[in-house]
Design an enzyme around this catalytic site. Structure first.
Site, PDB file in Angstrom:
ATOM      1  N   GLU A 287       0.821  -1.204   0.000  1.00 47.17           N
ATOM      2  CA  GLU A 287       0.000   0.000   0.000  1.00 47.17           C
ATOM      3  C   GLU A 287       0.864   1.267   0.000  1.00 47.17           C
ATOM      4  OE1 GLU A 287      -2.744   0.290   3.330  1.00 47.17           O
ATOM      5  OE2 GLU A 287      -4.447   0.205   1.990  1.00 47.17           O
ATOM      6  N   HIS A 308       6.658 -27.164  -1.500  1.00 47.99           N
ATOM      7  CA  HIS A 308       6.032 -28.281  -2.209  1.00 47.99           C
ATOM      8  C   HIS A 308       4.969 -27.796  -3.197  1.00 47.99           C
ATOM      9  CE1 HIS A 308       7.921 -31.396   0.374  1.00 47.99           C
ATOM     10  NE2 HIS A 308       8.101 -30.324   1.107  1.00 47.99           N
ATOM     11  N   LYS A 422     -14.291   0.682  -3.646  1.00 48.41           N
ATOM     12  CA  LYS A 422     -15.382   1.137  -2.771  1.00 48.41           C
ATOM     13  C   LYS A 422     -16.407   1.938  -3.566  1.00 48.41           C
ATOM     14  CE  LYS A 422     -12.397   1.484   1.274  1.00 48.41           C
ATOM     15  NZ  LYS A 422     -11.734   2.401   2.190  1.00 48.41           N
TER      16      LYS A 422
HETATM   17  O1  PA5 Z   1      -3.779   1.290   5.839  1.00 53.19           O
HETATM   18  C1  PA5 Z   1      -4.913   1.716   5.680  1.00 53.19           C
HETATM   19  O2  PA5 Z   1      -5.164   2.915   5.720  1.00 53.19           O
HETATM   20  C2  PA5 Z   1      -6.061   0.767   5.446  1.00 53.19           C
HETATM   21  O3  PA5 Z   1      -5.654  -0.546   5.391  1.00 53.19           O
HETATM   22  C3  PA5 Z   1      -7.089   0.906   6.562  1.00 53.19           C
HETATM   23  O4  PA5 Z   1      -6.459   0.609   7.769  1.00 53.19           O
HETATM   24  C4  PA5 Z   1      -8.290   0.012   6.329  1.00 53.19           C
HETATM   25  O5  PA5 Z   1      -8.878   0.316   5.106  1.00 53.19           O
HETATM   26  C5  PA5 Z   1      -9.285   0.159   7.443  1.00 53.19           C
HETATM   27  O6  PA5 Z   1      -9.707   1.484   7.543  1.00 53.19           O
HETATM   28  P1  PA5 Z   1     -10.462   1.988   8.826  1.00 53.19           P
HETATM   29  O7  PA5 Z   1      -9.540   1.868   9.978  1.00 53.19           O
HETATM   30  O8  PA5 Z   1     -10.818   3.416   8.529  1.00 53.19           O
HETATM   31  O9  PA5 Z   1     -11.681   1.123   9.002  1.00 53.19           O
END
Ligand code: PA5
Length: 434
Positions: A287, A308, A422
């Site tokens: 990310e 394996h 989303k």
């Molecule tokens: O790293 C990030 O920002 C995401 O992985 C969020 O943690 C994830 O989408 C969850 O978001 P939230 O904590 O707002 O529910």
């Protein structure tokens, strides 16, 4: 106190001479940008000096809340997704007994289960069935407070908890970790009077394991969060003093390999307990770096299991990969290979040896075979699997990720790409109700 160590010699044959040193100036500039807050995404640098700034009273408050949950619950559901989930799961699975999920509450430790990380009707339904009749609580974790997966699970779990345990007990065992002011999770927590913790504005999800997001579930599971924080704080200090520190070297090596065409990094472990450490790492680097059509693809395998299956691809597939092995120096338990009179399996030559010796031979044999097959190898050596060294590991990866992302030229602290699905999901849902 010992420290995790980094070994990069097995990459040298795959990159141009001087390539790693060639990154020195960029690495230094990236580190300065982090430390001075002058780089991209500088409003999300709260993680940088977090370990050294957590106070004893914050740890005490987390442990006190953990005790309320431990005293009143057989099972605690940790609801969250992505950065609001993976860090806690990584530590809990790495340190728990591998079969803890089969055991009922043991030695005061509630069973920890996870929810809010998918939208599978079967999963949620099976979870509610498992919780029926049990004394359970929920830690609801969401920074935005509006993430669909988590909100959906919490809606069901809150109702079930109130129905099963009554409103008053539910108020005691439902805990929120969310934004200070905004989002549905904050509004619900304040309205219902739940105990709540704040996720700092300047700490992004994937860097939040050392905030209550990770710390509370880990404490509830019975692990020592003070040691986890100490490990991270010691690593923070270590990485601030030496220009040739292991975060600099790992960041430079990754970028040198990337430039030489190694586009996929495979994080390897030889202990299945590390599976979710790898999941956490995948999110951290994926990310942070995967944007602007750039970035090393972070993958992971559990060896020897995956030798394996994926072992074939790694040995002989496209030569665009390198491996980073997390090697645990000393296991926490000791078990020897027994001798067998008949020796039908021919394994008596191993009799008396520790299982870990066999595992280490597999590790070395794999490294040699894969390097011979054209796969560069980085090794991260971890003295032992415990809270302290996992804390070191977390901070080491976070710091490397910040530096490496800046060297790559991206903002390592945003994630614009995760919004696309989303938008489509909501558009399709609206379409289906009109
Ligand atoms: O790293 C990030 O920002 C995401 O992985 C969020 O943690 C994830 O989408 C969850 O978001 P939230 O904590 O707002 O529910």
């Amino acid at each position: 106190m010992k420290s995790i160590s980094l070994h990069i010699e097995k990459t040298f044959d795959f990159i141009k001479e001087g390539a790693i040193e060639g990154f020195k100036a960029q690495i230094k500039a990236a580190n300065d940008a982090l430390e001075n807050g002058t780089g991209k995404g500088n409003d999300f640098l709260g993680w940088l000096h977090l370990p050294s700034s957590i106070s004893k009273s914050e740890i005490d408050e987390l442990n006190a809340t953990a005790k309320v949950l431990r005293d009143n619950c057989e099972v605690v559901v940790v609801a969250g997704i992505g950065g609001s989930y993976l860090g806690a799961r990584a530590v809990i699975e790495a340190l728990n007994n591998s079969f803890s999920w089969l055991q009922e509450k043991k030695e005061g430790n509630p069973v920890i289960v996870f929810a809010g990380n998918n939208i599978s009707e079967d999963y949620i339904s099976e979870l509610t069935e498992y919780l029926a009749g049990k004394k359970f609580g929920v830690i609801n974790i969401s920074k935005s407070g509006t993430t669909t997966e988590t909100a959906l699970a919490f809606r069901l779990l809150k109702k079930q908890c109130e129905d099963q345990r009554g409103k008053e007990m539910a108020r005691k065992v439902l805990v929120a970790i969310t934004d200070a002011k905004k989002g549905a999770a904050r509004i619900t927590a304040d309205k219902e009077g739940y105990k709540s913790f704040i996720i700092p504005d300047n700490v992004g999800g994937r860097f939040s394991v050392l905030t209550p997001v990770g710390l509370l579930p880990i404490a509830v599971a019975g692990f020592d969060i003070a040691q986890l924080i100490k490990g991270a704080a010691d690593m923070e200090k270590e990485l601030s003093k030496d220009e040739n520190n292991i975060a600099y070297i790992y960041a430079a090596t990754r970028n040198a390999l990337y430039q030489s065409g190694k586009k996929t990094e495979i994080l390897v472990n030889f202990h299945p307990k590390l599976h979710f450490i790898a999941e956490w790492w995948k999110q951290l680097f994926g990310e942070s770096e995967g944007k602007e059509n750039k970035g090393i693809f972070p993958a992971a395998v559990d060896f020897t299991t995956d030798l394996h299956s994926m072992g074939q691809w790694i040995q002989e597939g496209e030569r665009s990969i390198y491996e980073t092995v997390i090697s645990i120096e000393t296991p926490n338990r000791e078990l020897h290979v027994p001798s067998d009179k008949e020796n039908l399996d021919g394994l008596n030559f191993l009799a008396g040896k520790r299982i870990d010796e066999v595992n280490k031979m597999a590790e070395l044999g794999t490294q040699l075979a894969h390097v011979d097959g054209g796969v560069p190898n980085i090794k991260i050596s971890v003295p032992q699997l415990n809270e302290y060294y996992i804390g070191q590991l977390f901070y080491f990866f976070e710091k490397t990720c910040g530096i490496s992302g800046y060297v790559l030229g991206v903002n390592p602290f945003n994630q614009p790409g995760v919004e696309a699905y989303k938008k489509n999901m909501f558009a399709l849902q609206i379409k289906s109700v009109v």
